[in-house]
Write a protein that holds these residues in place. Structure first.
Motif, mmCIF file in Angstrom:
data_model
loop_
_atom_site.group_PDB
_atom_site.id
_atom_site.type_symbol
_atom_site.label_atom_id
_atom_site.label_comp_id
_atom_site.label_asym_id
_atom_site.label_seq_id
_atom_site.Cartn_x
_atom_site.Cartn_y
_atom_site.Cartn_z
ATOM 1 N N ARG A 191 -11.636 3.704 -8.607
ATOM 2 C CA ARG A 191 -11.900 2.848 -7.445
ATOM 3 C C ARG A 191 -11.298 3.425 -6.174
ATOM 4 O O ARG A 191 -11.928 3.423 -5.105
ATOM 5 N N LEU A 192 -10.088 3.919 -6.274
ATOM 6 C CA LEU A 192 -9.420 4.508 -5.112
ATOM 7 C C LEU A 192 -10.165 5.752 -4.627
ATOM 8 O O LEU A 192 -10.410 5.920 -3.430
ATOM 9 N N ARG A 193 -10.570 6.609 -5.563
ATOM 10 C CA ARG A 193 -11.309 7.823 -5.196
ATOM 11 C C ARG A 193 -12.649 7.470 -4.560
ATOM 12 O O ARG A 193 -13.038 8.034 -3.537
ATOM 13 N N TRP B 108 1.194 3.980 -3.003
ATOM 14 C CA TRP B 108 0.941 5.402 -2.753
ATOM 15 C C TRP B 108 2.125 6.247 -3.185
ATOM 16 O O TRP B 108 1.962 7.267 -3.851
ATOM 17 N N ALA C 20 0.831 -1.203 0.000
ATOM 18 C CA ALA C 20 0.000 0.000 0.000
ATOM 19 C C ALA C 20 0.869 1.259 0.000
ATOM 20 O O ALA C 20 0.622 2.206 -0.760
ATOM 21 N N LEU D 124 -8.564 2.065 -11.874
ATOM 22 C CA LEU D 124 -7.940 1.953 -10.555
ATOM 23 C C LEU D 124 -8.065 3.261 -9.772
ATOM 24 O O LEU D 124 -8.397 3.253 -8.581
ATOM 25 N N CYS D 125 -7.815 4.367 -10.434
ATOM 26 C CA CYS D 125 -7.921 5.664 -9.751
ATOM 27 C C CYS D 125 -9.368 5.955 -9.359
ATOM 28 O O CYS D 125 -9.619 6.486 -8.266
ATOM 29 N N ALA E 230 -13.488 4.765 -2.985
ATOM 30 C CA ALA E 230 -13.270 4.207 -1.653
ATOM 31 C C ALA E 230 -13.050 5.318 -0.632
ATOM 32 O O ALA E 230 -13.527 5.223 0.509
ATOM 33 N N GLN E 231 -12.354 6.370 -1.040
ATOM 34 C CA GLN E 231 -12.127 7.495 -0.125
ATOM 35 C C GLN E 231 -13.426 8.240 0.152
ATOM 36 O O GLN E 231 -13.681 8.674 1.282
#
Length: 159
Positions: free
Chosen positions: A139-141, A11, A7, A136-137, A143-144
């Motif tokens: 999904r990451l956004r 990052w 992780a 991917l980005c 999740a935040q």
């Protein structure tokens, strides 16, 4: 859930790549038309229904602080790029609308900026890699955003 080292490494890679790309984009940004922060605000307005958003909603999306957004909106309004008005549905709120002149100025900057993005990002990755990076980005956004919503509502996460 991934391991801690993976992780952190992901990052770091994302952060370092973003910094390098942003530095290059900022250096090539058409500042004679508008600033990078002005472009960010006009970008969100250009994508909104009727090219209009509540100031509070705009604050959630742009990359600068709330007081800075208010001052920036005042400067844009002074140049005729946006108009401010009271929200007819909530007198406490302010609506910000992109003017036709503002949209034209945004488009001028966007054409130049998109070419710079294409040169820096589009030439570094294959089309399938660009699609994967986008997914991917996103999904990451998302999740935040979900994490922030849970924190606001103080409800435990359901796995």
């Amino acid at each position: 859930m991934g391991d801690r080292a993976a992780a952190v490494a992901a990052w770091e890679a994302l952060f370092r790549a973003q910094v390098q790309v942003m530095r290059g984009l900022a250096a090539e940004f058409p500042t004679e038309v508008m600033s990078f922060n002005e472009y960010d605000v006009l970008l969100y307005l250009s994508r909104a229904p009727n090219r209009s958003l509540r100031l509070k909603e705009l604050n959630r999306h742009v990359l600068i602080s709330q007081p800075s957004v208010s001052r920036l909106i005042d400067r844009l309004a002074g140049r005729g790029l946006v108009e401010k008005s009271d929200d007819p549905n909530d007198g406490r709120g302010t609506l910000v609308r992109l003017t036709p002149h503002g949209f034209e100025q945004f488009r001028r900057a966007a054409i130049l900026h998109m070419q710079s993005i294409t040169d820096r990002v589009g030439t570094a990755l294959e089309d399938d890699e660009l699609r994967e990076l986008t997914a991917l980005c996103d999904r990451l956004r998302e999740a935040q955003e979900e994490r922030a919503a849970r924190t606001r509502s103080n409800t435990p996460a359901v796995d």
